[in-house]
Every structure is written in C-alpha cells, then in structure tokens.
Design a protein around this motif. Sequence first.
Motif, PDB file in Angstrom:
ATOM      1  N   LEU A  24       0.834  -1.204   0.000  1.00 21.86           N
ATOM      2  CA  LEU A  24       0.000   0.000   0.000  1.00 21.86           C
ATOM      3  C   LEU A  24       0.869   1.254   0.000  1.00 21.86           C
ATOM      4  CD1 LEU A  24      -2.821   1.205   0.097  1.00 21.86           C
ATOM      5  CD2 LEU A  24      -2.731   1.007   2.602  1.00 21.86           C
ATOM      6  N   GLU A  25       1.934   1.236   0.776  1.00 25.73           N
ATOM      7  CA  GLU A  25       2.876   2.367   0.803  1.00 25.73           C
ATOM      8  C   GLU A  25       3.485   2.580  -0.579  1.00 25.73           C
ATOM      9  OE1 GLU A  25       5.328   5.486   2.050  1.00 25.73           O
ATOM     10  OE2 GLU A  25       3.625   4.589   3.090  1.00 25.73           O
ATOM     11  N   THR A  80       0.789   4.080  -2.875  1.00 27.87           N
ATOM     12  CA  THR A  80       0.536   5.474  -2.496  1.00 27.87           C
ATOM     13  C   THR A  80       1.681   6.379  -2.919  1.00 27.87           C
ATOM     14  OG1 THR A  80      -0.729   4.689  -0.583  1.00 27.87           O
ATOM     15  CG2 THR A  80      -0.016   6.983  -0.542  1.00 27.87           C
ATOM     16  N   THR A  81       2.908   5.934  -2.683  1.00 27.74           N
ATOM     17  CA  THR A  81       4.089   6.728  -3.057  1.00 27.74           C
ATOM     18  C   THR A  81       4.180   6.874  -4.563  1.00 27.74           C
ATOM     19  OG1 THR A  81       5.238   5.908  -1.098  1.00 27.74           O
ATOM     20  CG2 THR A  81       6.605   6.877  -2.811  1.00 27.74           C
ATOM     21  N   SER A  97       1.517   9.368  -5.781  1.00 23.73           N
ATOM     22  CA  SER A  97       1.834  10.778  -5.476  1.00 23.73           C
ATOM     23  C   SER A  97       3.002  11.276  -6.325  1.00 23.73           C
ATOM     24  CB  SER A  97       2.128  10.963  -3.988  1.00 23.73           C
ATOM     25  OG  SER A  97       3.292  10.282  -3.619  1.00 23.73           O
TER      26      SER A  97
END
Length: 188
Positions: A176-177, A180-181, A184
Amino acid sequence: MLILNDGVGVDIASQILYGERFPENLNGTDFTPELLRRLPKRTPVFLYGSRPEVVSRAAENLIQKYDADICGIRDGYHDDADAAAEAVKRVNAKVVLVALGNPKQEQWMSEKLSASGVLALGIGAYLDFEAGMVTRAPRWLQDARCEWLFRLAQEPLRLWKRYSVDVICFLAAVALERITTSASRRKS
C-alpha cells in the motif's frame, strides 16, 4: 530510535519500496554478541525479558563468555514495565538488552527508555540461545535467510501467527505504501 534490518520480511519490503535488498540480515542474535565483545570493560549491561530461569542462566553465560558487567536482570513474565524501567535507572545501566518479543519490546523501549540515554536493543530470542534453552538454526539455514522456518518448526504454536498473519499484514502495508508513493510521484 534505530530499527535494524532483521528478517526476510524487512528485506522484501526494502526491495518493494527501494528496489534493492539489504546486503546482510542484522538481527539481535548476531548483533548482540559483537556489541558485547566491543563494549568497554565495566559497561553496565541490564537484561530484561524471557523466563526467570532463562534470563538468570543467560546472565551467567554472558559473564563467562564476554566478561560482561551484568548490573541487573528482570524476567519478562512476572514483572511490570514501570518496575523494570526503574530498576534500569537504579543500577545506572548503560546498555539494556530487551527480550520481550515483538512488538512488546519495541513499545517498552520507546515508552520507558527513550529519554534515559541508555542504549536499548530488542534482541528477540538471544537470551534463550545464550541460556542454551533454544537451539539456533544451522549456519546454512541462517545464510539462506530461512532461520525463521527452523524457529517455526521448533515452536509452531507460539510463532505461527508471526510468520503467517503478521507477515501478510506487514507486506500488505508495504505494498500500500508503494502504491501510495507511486501515485503521489505521478501527480507531482
């Protein structure tokens, strides 16, 4: 607080997030003996965690093996966290080896010792190994990064959740990180 790369899960997380694995596994079981060898003589070391008979026997073995200055011990079963932190302060320990299991040991070090100025290390099963109560995996399994499998075979009822559910949750959080990264970065 410094978190060391202990375990295959952290190695996989590094690969997912940064594109490369760690050069070595740096766990408490390997790091602690080296630390004890390199400590200046008469550095007060406190042991906290494990069963009473394990921490006592480990203390005796560490004194013999490393000439360690064990200034105090507390087991992790019949003790409360505040009393253990007070005992560390009372004996003026400079190094505290904590074997309460993950995440309890990390929480205790963060909550009780973060402002104390001591070097506190979460050492996992190190006291069990030093006391001769648990056998460490053969070197070839350690080198293959499969020591966890050996430990799971030794204590399946205690460790099954750590090596299944917890690993899946951790890797899901890492994925998930990463998502998300990446999202972005594309927006920037």
